[in-house]
Design a protein around this motif. Sequence first.
Motif, short mmCIF file in Angstrom:
data_model
loop_
_atom_site.label_atom_id
_atom_site.label_comp_id
_atom_site.label_asym_id
_atom_site.label_seq_id
_atom_site.Cartn_x
_atom_site.Cartn_y
_atom_site.Cartn_z
N ASP A 106 1.76 19.73 -47.78
CA ASP A 106 1.12 18.40 -47.63
C ASP A 106 2.30 17.60 -47.51
O ASP A 106 3.25 17.37 -48.54
CB ASP A 106 0.38 17.99 -49.07
N PRO A 107 2.44 16.82 -46.70
CA PRO A 107 3.87 15.71 -46.44
C PRO A 107 3.86 14.67 -47.46
O PRO A 107 5.17 14.43 -47.71
CB PRO A 107 3.29 15.15 -45.00
N GLN A 108 2.93 14.31 -48.19
CA GLN A 108 3.06 13.54 -49.08
C GLN A 108 3.81 14.12 -50.54
O GLN A 108 4.30 13.18 -51.38
CB GLN A 108 1.81 12.82 -49.74
N TYR A 109 3.96 15.31 -50.56
CA TYR A 109 4.45 16.01 -51.75
C TYR A 109 5.87 16.59 -51.35
O TYR A 109 5.67 17.86 -50.79
CB TYR A 109 3.46 17.13 -52.22
N PRO A 110 6.97 16.00 -51.43
CA PRO A 110 8.14 16.74 -51.09
C PRO A 110 8.36 17.92 -52.20
O PRO A 110 7.96 17.91 -53.15
CB PRO A 110 9.44 15.91 -51.31
N THR A 111 9.51 18.66 -51.98
CA THR A 111 9.84 19.76 -52.70
C THR A 111 11.36 20.04 -53.14
O THR A 111 12.16 19.66 -52.47
CB THR A 111 9.57 21.27 -51.93
N PHE A 112 11.73 19.97 -54.42
CA PHE A 112 12.77 20.32 -55.08
C PHE A 112 13.05 21.82 -55.32
O PHE A 112 12.08 22.44 -55.91
CB PHE A 112 13.09 19.63 -56.49
N VAL A 113 14.14 22.33 -54.99
CA VAL A 113 14.49 23.86 -55.26
C VAL A 113 15.56 23.87 -56.36
O VAL A 113 16.67 23.25 -55.89
CB VAL A 113 14.84 24.48 -54.13
N TYR A 114 15.30 24.63 -57.48
CA TYR A 114 16.38 24.43 -58.52
C TYR A 114 17.04 25.56 -58.58
O TYR A 114 16.53 26.92 -58.61
CB TYR A 114 15.75 23.95 -59.90
N TRP A 173 10.75 31.22 -47.52
CA TRP A 173 9.72 31.36 -48.02
C TRP A 173 8.92 30.05 -47.94
O TRP A 173 7.59 30.00 -47.60
CB TRP A 173 9.84 31.87 -49.60
N LEU A 174 9.65 28.79 -48.14
CA LEU A 174 8.98 27.48 -48.22
C LEU A 174 8.58 27.14 -46.59
O LEU A 174 7.59 26.50 -46.29
CB LEU A 174 10.07 26.49 -48.59
N LEU A 175 9.80 27.50 -45.72
CA LEU A 175 9.45 27.25 -44.33
C LEU A 175 8.19 28.18 -43.85
O LEU A 175 7.26 27.44 -43.09
CB LEU A 175 10.70 27.69 -43.55
N GLU A 176 7.87 29.27 -44.24
CA GLU A 176 6.78 30.09 -43.89
C GLU A 176 5.42 29.37 -44.40
O GLU A 176 4.31 29.56 -43.73
CB GLU A 176 6.98 31.43 -44.35
N ARG A 177 5.61 28.59 -45.34
CA ARG A 177 4.55 28.05 -45.98
C ARG A 177 4.34 26.29 -45.41
O ARG A 177 3.77 25.48 -46.20
CB ARG A 177 4.37 27.93 -47.78
N LYS A 178 5.03 26.24 -44.19
CA LYS A 178 4.95 24.94 -43.43
C LYS A 178 5.54 23.76 -44.15
O LYS A 178 5.10 22.46 -43.89
CB LYS A 178 3.31 24.38 -43.32
N VAL A 179 6.73 24.02 -44.97
CA VAL A 179 7.51 22.80 -45.72
C VAL A 179 8.43 22.35 -44.89
O VAL A 179 9.44 23.48 -44.70
CB VAL A 179 7.94 23.39 -46.85
N PRO A 180 8.45 21.30 -44.25
CA PRO A 180 9.48 21.01 -43.08
C PRO A 180 10.89 20.96 -43.99
O PRO A 180 10.75 20.45 -45.12
CB PRO A 180 9.07 19.63 -42.65
N HIS A 181 11.85 21.18 -43.18
CA HIS A 181 13.27 21.20 -43.95
C HIS A 181 13.59 19.87 -44.42
O HIS A 181 14.36 19.75 -45.51
CB HIS A 181 14.39 21.71 -43.20
N HIS A 182 13.21 18.63 -43.90
CA HIS A 182 13.58 17.55 -44.30
C HIS A 182 12.85 17.10 -45.50
O HIS A 182 13.04 15.76 -45.85
CB HIS A 182 13.48 16.36 -43.02
N LYS A 205 24.75 23.18 -40.37
CA LYS A 205 25.28 24.08 -39.33
C LYS A 205 24.23 24.30 -38.27
O LYS A 205 24.72 24.45 -36.93
CB LYS A 205 26.19 25.01 -39.85
N ALA A 206 23.16 24.65 -38.68
CA ALA A 206 22.23 25.18 -37.85
C ALA A 206 21.30 23.88 -37.49
O ALA A 206 20.53 24.15 -36.43
CB ALA A 206 21.07 26.00 -38.56
N GLY A 207 21.52 22.48 -37.59
CA GLY A 207 20.86 21.77 -36.89
C GLY A 207 19.71 21.13 -37.80
O GLY A 207 18.92 20.28 -37.19
N ASP A 208 19.62 21.65 -38.82
CA ASP A 208 18.36 21.56 -39.79
C ASP A 208 18.66 21.00 -41.09
O ASP A 208 18.27 21.95 -41.83
CB ASP A 208 17.39 22.68 -39.58
N PRO A 209 19.45 19.73 -41.01
CA PRO A 209 19.78 19.31 -42.34
C PRO A 209 18.72 19.21 -43.62
O PRO A 209 17.38 18.91 -43.07
CB PRO A 209 20.36 18.16 -42.17
N LEU A 210 18.69 19.51 -44.65
CA LEU A 210 17.82 19.19 -45.85
C LEU A 210 17.91 17.90 -46.17
O LEU A 210 18.75 17.15 -45.76
CB LEU A 210 18.06 20.12 -47.03
#
Length: 275
Positions: A106-114, A173-182, A205-210
């Motif tokens: 869901d785009p209204q809920y961002p994700t933090f990875v600790y 794992w996050l990208l596979e669950r449709k979480v956009p890198h940004h 470097k890959a062109g997909d900054p977080l």
Amino acid sequence: MAVVKTVFLGTFILVFFYIALILLLCFPIPQRMIVYCNWLQFPLYPRFSMPEYYGFGHHQVRNMQITTEDNITLVLGAWHILPYDYYRQGIRYQDKFDGYDDVLADPQYPTFVYFHGNAMSRTAMWRVEFYKSLTSRFGKANIIVIDYRGFGDSEGVPSEEGLKKDARATLNWLLERKVPHHHISLIGHSLGTGVATTLAYEMTKAGDPLHALILEAAYSSLPNLLFEYRFLETIPILGPLHHFSWIKELLLERLFHTFDSLSLIHVSSCIISSS
């Protein structure tokens, strides 16, 4: 005379253990044990599959596993903590809840990875309190916390390259669950700052900054940390080696774990915060 003997004996013992510490740092296994301290466990019998034991609500946390993809397939233990604003919509009263992946996407809920520091696991009480503080302050954020290989209930043996692979596996794992890198922000504490900085660098470097890189108790590199570290913020344990450059150079040549964050962080194009 007895006092002199006692002082002499005490000095001899301190020098002996100091030399032993230097020698141990020159060998891979003792060095790994000192750097990662993954053998240090508290609480002694963690209940990874029962987050409620640590004060979380029913269905608030998903205990899960993330599989790495390197030469050896390893399984990492992890938690997914739901956004508090979402969770308080009656999730705790449901008999069964399977919507964790939907919330991540869901785009209204961002994700933090600790990425935590060395020693112990994701169940350490001060880490649990940090998760609760984070989810309370950022009510719309998913929080993902992992235990690196060799920590907690994760398989394997820690190494610098291994921890970097664990971070990549978590991101995949996050990208596979449709979480956009940004929509993904990284939080690193102590040892974890090197892990988080490397992942942010690779994505840039890959062109997909977080979205953001947040560092707490950061260091420029492990070698610098090793020689600048002060026990109780006062005693520079390896400070005397500055007067013996050949010993210092010998030790630096034998350091197998460096996490050279300073050389990477200026390339990362995401928002950076450090404390």
